[in-house]
Design an enzyme around this catalytic site. Structure first.
Site, PDB file in Angstrom:
ATOM      1  N   THR A  13     -14.873 -25.479 -19.482  1.00 27.26           N
ATOM      2  CA  THR A  13     -16.110 -25.993 -19.276  1.00 27.26           C
ATOM      3  C   THR A  13     -16.995 -25.035 -20.066  1.00 27.26           C
ATOM      4  O   THR A  13     -17.953 -25.496 -20.934  1.00 27.26           O
ATOM      5  CB  THR A  13     -16.515 -26.153 -17.761  1.00 27.26           C
ATOM      6  OG1 THR A  13     -15.588 -26.900 -17.131  1.00 27.26           O
ATOM      7  CG2 THR A  13     -17.927 -26.658 -17.706  1.00 27.26           C
ATOM      8  N   ALA A  33     -30.263 -13.758 -34.747  1.00 26.58           N
ATOM      9  CA  ALA A  33     -29.021 -12.878 -34.913  1.00 26.58           C
ATOM     10  C   ALA A  33     -29.297 -11.949 -36.174  1.00 26.58           C
ATOM     11  O   ALA A  33     -28.854 -11.008 -36.270  1.00 26.58           O
ATOM     12  CB  ALA A  33     -27.962 -13.484 -34.652  1.00 26.58           C
ATOM     13  N   LYS A 205     -20.997 -11.362  -7.663  1.00 25.27           N
ATOM     14  CA  LYS A 205     -22.490 -11.246  -8.490  1.00 25.27           C
ATOM     15  C   LYS A 205     -23.520 -10.162  -7.989  1.00 25.27           C
ATOM     16  O   LYS A 205     -24.092  -9.431  -8.638  1.00 25.27           O
ATOM     17  CB  LYS A 205     -22.964 -12.508  -8.443  1.00 25.27           C
ATOM     18  CG  LYS A 205     -22.263 -13.671  -9.363  1.00 25.27           C
ATOM     19  CD  LYS A 205     -22.784 -15.149  -8.906  1.00 25.27           C
ATOM     20  CE  LYS A 205     -22.113 -16.164  -9.434  1.00 25.27           C
ATOM     21  NZ  LYS A 205     -22.100 -17.349  -8.969  1.00 25.27           N
ATOM     22  N   GLY A 306     -22.279 -24.518 -14.984  1.00 29.75           N
ATOM     23  CA  GLY A 306     -22.426 -25.675 -15.721  1.00 29.75           C
ATOM     24  C   GLY A 306     -22.354 -25.240 -17.251  1.00 29.75           C
ATOM     25  O   GLY A 306     -22.450 -24.031 -17.642  1.00 29.75           O
TER      26      GLY A 306
END
Ligand code: HSE
Length: 441
Positions: A13, A33, A205, A306
């Protein structure tokens, strides 16, 4: 300008999202960048799926260990997850002089000290924005945006699955089991949801955020972790009647100057005032509230999971690494925000030493003196009551629920009070305890 070459470990994903966003926004990303960032090699067990995404635009292999040795690769992006193979791959990539970008919170929360030390020694970067709160740039904010501050505490809704379940329980009056089934049906919860519903993912986390906020080594094994599986719909309802919402929070708090000094690092269901912005974060969304001494309270909100939201963080790290890889390594942002030789040994406090407010629910006989017995026990332990809720017993019942909110107390004292209340003959079963945070900014 010569492109920087990226090797992707895992094109599921998040890996797929990274490929898509990097391809779609290539031109703007290059302008930021300073040179093109190209995924030139992909390792995945499912070569057919990988081929369907990347066509012939990148080398494909099912040998991840070959990819981390590939001399053409500058940055390895680790998106396979887990502690074992991922750890070996990351350490080998570092050993081969490659920078690493990872979304793997479990790996860093458990083995971060070893991995950061190896990277430091080799002079490479390990970037992990995607490991905490998906698309929210909370690592960047804590490590750089707030670097003037003494951070006092962090409280975050950092697991979307559990926040979705809690929202369903509140909105629809569902039980935990029914809400979990809904979450699974809708694809928010995995078939084995243990890491999410038991609070482990949130604790990974919170562990990383605590280290960056306070400049302490990563210490997941010292975190207190309690999930949402025992929450009852009626606690959500009672909390609501008292002006609170229940959220699974990851909390990291600095405590100094009192009887004990250290860091509170804990994940548990928490009552928070319904009027706070963070209390209104619903569904699978994430939010992190950070209190700094100079800035005050700041709130970060967004999608915590997601494909593209997480890819947003992975690619931000790729841009950072691309900009900085030629910089003197002493001028780079340290992995844990503080210079590695400046980390402190402020201890993580055991849960018994934590000080917070509490919601206590008990099933009591509807008789004279019951409330007096309960309040006496609390008073003897110097626990002060802030609010109370008692319902009339249902028709034909001689027991009722009593709910008390306490002022801030030490957990050790609350444990003692709960044991004494449970021993009363007028109390049926166990006392339900949920911690409460006012989150005053
Ligand atoms: N499983 C996590 C969540 C997302 O539900 O928020 C990845 O960290």
């Amino acid at each position: 300008m010569k492109p920087i070459n990226v090797g992707l470990l895992g094109i599921g994903t998040v890996g797929g999202g990274t490929w898509t966003v990097l391809t779609r926004n290539q031109e703007e990303i290059t302008r930021r960048a300073g040179r093109p960032i190209r995924i030139t090699a992909v390792a995945d067990r499912n070569l057919e799926h990988a081929r369907s995404l990347v066509g012939d635009q990148a080398k494909l292999t099912d040998d991840a260990f070959a990819l981390v040795k590939d001399p053409d690769i500058d940055i390895v992006v680790e998106l396979i997850g887990g502690y074992t193979t991922a750890k070996e791959l990351v350490l080998q990539a570092i050993e081969n002089g490659k920078h690493v970008v990872t979304a793997n919170k479990a790996l860093l929360a458990v083995h971060g000290n070893e991995i950061f030390a190896a990277a430091q020694k080799k002079g490479v970067m390990v970037a992990f924005e995607a490991a905490v709160a998906g698309g929210i740039p909370i690592i960047k904010a804590l490590r750089e945006g707030l670097s003037a501050n003494r951070i006092q505490w962090i409280a975050g809704i950092i697991n979307g699955t559990t926040n979705f379940i809690l929202s369903e329980m509140r909105d629809k009056g569902l039980s935990f089991d029914a809400a979990l089934k809904d979450a699974q049906k809708l694809g928010y919860a995995e078939a084995d949801p243990t890491f999410d519903i038991e609070g482990i993912d949130a604790a990974h986390k919170a562990t990383l955020m605590a280290s960056i906020a306070f400049g302490i080594p990563v210490q997941f094994d010292k975190a207190y972790v309690e999930g949402i599986t025992k929450l009852q719909a009626k606690d959500i309802r009672y909390a609501e009647q008292l002006g609170y919402r229940i959220k699974l929070l990851g909390i990291a708090k600095r405590k100094e100057g009192g009887q004990v000094s250290g860091v509170e690092l804990r994940v548990h269901p928490t009552l928070i005032p319904a009027k706070r912005l963070i209390a209104n974060v619903e569904g699978a969304m994430n939010a992190v509230l950070v209190q700094g001494d100079a800035v005050g309270a700041t709130l970060y909100y967004g999608k915590g999971a997601g494909a593209e939201p997480t890819a947003s963080s992975v690619i931000a790290d790729l841009v950072d690494v691309t900009r900085l890889h030629t910089a003197d390594k002493h001028h780079r942002v340290p992995h844990l925000a503080f210079q590695p030789d400046q980390l402190t040994d402020l201890p993580i406090l055991p849960i018994e030493e934590v000080e917070t407010a509490y919601y206590l629910r008990m099933r009591a006989a509807d008789k004279p003196g019951v409330l007096a017995d309960i309040t006496r026990i609390l008073a003897d332990l110097e626990i002060s009551i802030d609010a109370m809720l008692q319902k009339e017993p249902d028709e034909g019942e001689d027991q009722t629920d009593i709910v008390l909110l306490t002022h801030v107390a030490r957990e050790k004292a609350v444990n003692a009070a709960m044991a004494k209340i449970e021993a009363l003959t007028t109390i049926a079963g166990k006392v339900t305890r949920i911690r409460l945070e006012e989150l005053n900014g």
